[in-house]
Design a protein around this motif. Sequence first.
Motif, PDB file in Angstrom:
ATOM      1  N   HIS A 351      48.673  -1.530   2.820  1.00  0.00           N
ATOM      2  CA  HIS A 351      48.068  -0.639   3.816  1.00  0.00           C
ATOM      3  C   HIS A 351      47.573  -1.398   5.040  1.00  0.00           C
ATOM      4  O   HIS A 351      47.803  -0.963   6.171  1.00  0.00           O
ATOM      5  N   GLY A 352      46.884  -2.511   4.814  1.00  0.00           N
ATOM      6  CA  GLY A 352      46.379  -3.284   5.948  1.00  0.00           C
ATOM      7  C   GLY A 352      47.492  -3.876   6.776  1.00  0.00           C
ATOM      8  O   GLY A 352      47.596  -3.638   7.990  1.00  0.00           O
ATOM      9  N   VAL A 353      48.364  -4.649   6.121  1.00  0.00           N
ATOM     10  CA  VAL A 353      49.475  -5.280   6.835  1.00  0.00           C
ATOM     11  C   VAL A 353      50.467  -4.228   7.323  1.00  0.00           C
ATOM     12  O   VAL A 353      50.984  -4.312   8.446  1.00  0.00           O
ATOM     13  N   GLY A 354      50.737  -3.213   6.489  1.00  0.00           N
ATOM     14  CA  GLY A 354      51.643  -2.143   6.911  1.00  0.00           C
ATOM     15  C   GLY A 354      51.134  -1.419   8.143  1.00  0.00           C
ATOM     16  O   GLY A 354      51.899  -1.096   9.055  1.00  0.00           O
ATOM     17  N   GLY A 355      49.817  -1.166   8.190  1.00  0.00           N
ATOM     18  CA  GLY A 355      49.231  -0.538   9.368  1.00  0.00           C
ATOM     19  C   GLY A 355      49.337  -1.417  10.597  1.00  0.00           C
ATOM     20  O   GLY A 355      49.586  -0.931  11.710  1.00  0.00           O
ATOM     21  N   MET A 356      49.156  -2.732  10.410  1.00  0.00           N
ATOM     22  CA  MET A 356      49.277  -3.663  11.534  1.00  0.00           C
ATOM     23  C   MET A 356      50.707  -3.679  12.078  1.00  0.00           C
ATOM     24  O   MET A 356      50.926  -3.658  13.293  1.00  0.00           O
ATOM     25  N   VAL A 357      51.675  -3.716  11.164  1.00  0.00           N
ATOM     26  CA  VAL A 357      53.076  -3.695  11.594  1.00  0.00           C
ATOM     27  C   VAL A 357      53.363  -2.411  12.376  1.00  0.00           C
ATOM     28  O   VAL A 357      54.014  -2.427  13.428  1.00  0.00           O
ATOM     29  N   GLY A 358      52.863  -1.288  11.863  1.00  0.00           N
ATOM     30  CA  GLY A 358      53.072  -0.020  12.559  1.00  0.00           C
ATOM     31  C   GLY A 358      52.448  -0.010  13.930  1.00  0.00           C
ATOM     32  O   GLY A 358      53.033   0.512  14.890  1.00  0.00           O
ATOM     33  N   MET A 359      51.269  -0.601  14.055  1.00  0.00           N
ATOM     34  CA  MET A 359      50.591  -0.651  15.356  1.00  0.00           C
ATOM     35  C   MET A 359      51.397  -1.485  16.354  1.00  0.00           C
ATOM     36  O   MET A 359      51.582  -1.094  17.514  1.00  0.00           O
ATOM     37  N   VAL A 360      51.883  -2.637  15.896  1.00  0.00           N
ATOM     38  CA  VAL A 360      52.688  -3.492  16.768  1.00  0.00           C
ATOM     39  C   VAL A 360      53.989  -2.787  17.155  1.00  0.00           C
ATOM     40  O   VAL A 360      54.397  -2.783  18.331  1.00  0.00           O
TER      41      VAL A 360
END
Length: 448
Positions: A351-360
Amino acid sequence: MNVRFAPFVLLSAVALAALLPRAVPAVQAGGPASSGDVAWMLTATGLVLLMTPGLSFFYGGMVRFKNVVSTMLQSFVALGVISLLWVVVGFSLAFGDSLGGLVGNPLTFFMLDGVGAATHPDLSPTIPLLLFALFQLKFAIITPALITGAFAERVRFSSYLLFMILFSLVIYAPLAHMTWHPQGWLRQMGVLDFAGGTVVHMSAGLAALAGALVLGRRQSHIANEAHEPANIPYVLLGTGMLWFGWFGFNAGSALAANDTAVLAFATTNTASAAAMLGWVFFDMVRGRKPSAMGACIGAVVGLVAITPAAGFVTVRHSIVIGLVASIVSNVAVYWKSRSTLDDTLDVFPCHGVGGMVGMVMTGVFAKDVGLVNGNWHTFSVHMLALVVVTTFAFVGSWFLYRVVDTMWPMRVSPDAETDGLDLSQHGEVAATFDTDHGVPASLLEHVA
C-alpha cells in the motif's frame, strides 16, 4: 481512568453532546441535485463500504489461525469508530472552512449540523452535501483498517482503538483537507489525487511502517518460524470484494454519473488485471510457483497504484501503471522479507510503495498536464508532495504510536501473543477444533 471504562465514557460523552442545543450555522447551498448523480453516488458509497469487510477477509485469511478473529475485527470495528468520529468532527476537519489550507475548522460541520439535502457549490455541486459526507466517510473508515496488517498478531485491541482515533484526527483529516478541499494546500499547488493514493494508501502504508517499527517483531518472526496463512480462500474472497468495491472507490470519486466515472471504472479494472498478472508472471520468472496469494496481492497493488490516477490517465497507460507497481512492490516485499522489519502482512511494500508509485505515475501520465505531454510542473509538485506526505505521515504516526504506548501499552504480553489474540483479546476462536483429528469440528461434521 481505568482502560475498561474509558471507551464507554467517551461514547456516552458523544451521545450527551448530541443532545446539547446548538445554533446551526448557515451552509452555502448550491444548485439543484441531479437524480442520476445521486443514484450513482448512493451506489458508489455502498460499494466503498463493502471494501472494509472485504479487507477483513483479505487480512484475516493471511494471518495464523489463532489470530483470524482479532485481525478481521480490527478492520470491521473501524466501521463503528470512524462513523461516529466523522459525524462529530472528522468531516469538519477534512472539509470544513479551510484554516490556512492545512485543516478544516472543526466547528464548520460539527455533528454534521447544516449538512443535509442541499448541494454545495464547491464540494458537491450536483448531489446533497450529506451524501458527499457519507461517501467520504467510507474512505476515512478503510484507511486505519489498512494499517492493521502491519502490526497484526501482537497489538492490544484497546490501544489500537485509541490510535485509530488519533490517526484519523491528526493524520488522515489534514491530508484529506490539503489534497481534496478546494482551498487545500496540496490541491492549490497542483497535486492530483483522484481517489486517495496519497490520502489513503500512502498515509496508511507509512503509518504501517511506523507501527511495525514501534511495536517490534513478533516472537515467531524473531524465531524465524514459517508464517502459514490460515485460509487462502478468505484471501481470494476478500480480494474479490475489494476489487468490486474499488469501482465505487475510484469511479465514485468523479462525484457524478459521467464520462470521468466511466474512465475511472475502466482504468481501475485494467490496472488491477495488469498488476495481478504482472505479480504472478514475475514470480514465475524468479523461479516461484504461480500462487493464489500472489495473484491476490498483485491485484490489490494494481488497485492501489491506479487510485490517484484513475480519472486522469488513459486506459492504455493504466496497463503500464499496474505492471510497474506490481514489479516494484514485489521487489519491495522481497527486500522486506530479507530484513528484520516485521510488517506482518506487507502493508508498507504494497500500500505504501504502491501508493507512491501511483502518485509518481500520475505526474507522468496525467492527460494534458503530465510529463508525457512535456509538462514538468505537475510531476515536480508530485515529487515535492511525495517528500512532504511521507515525512508528515511517517513522523506523525510514529509520534502517535509513542503517545498511545505511554498511556496504554500497544503490544500484548508474550503469553497473550503465544495464545493468540483471538483468545487473549476477545475470548473467541475462529472455529472449534476436534481434538482427535486436529481439524475444525464444523468441517469434520460436514465431511461426515
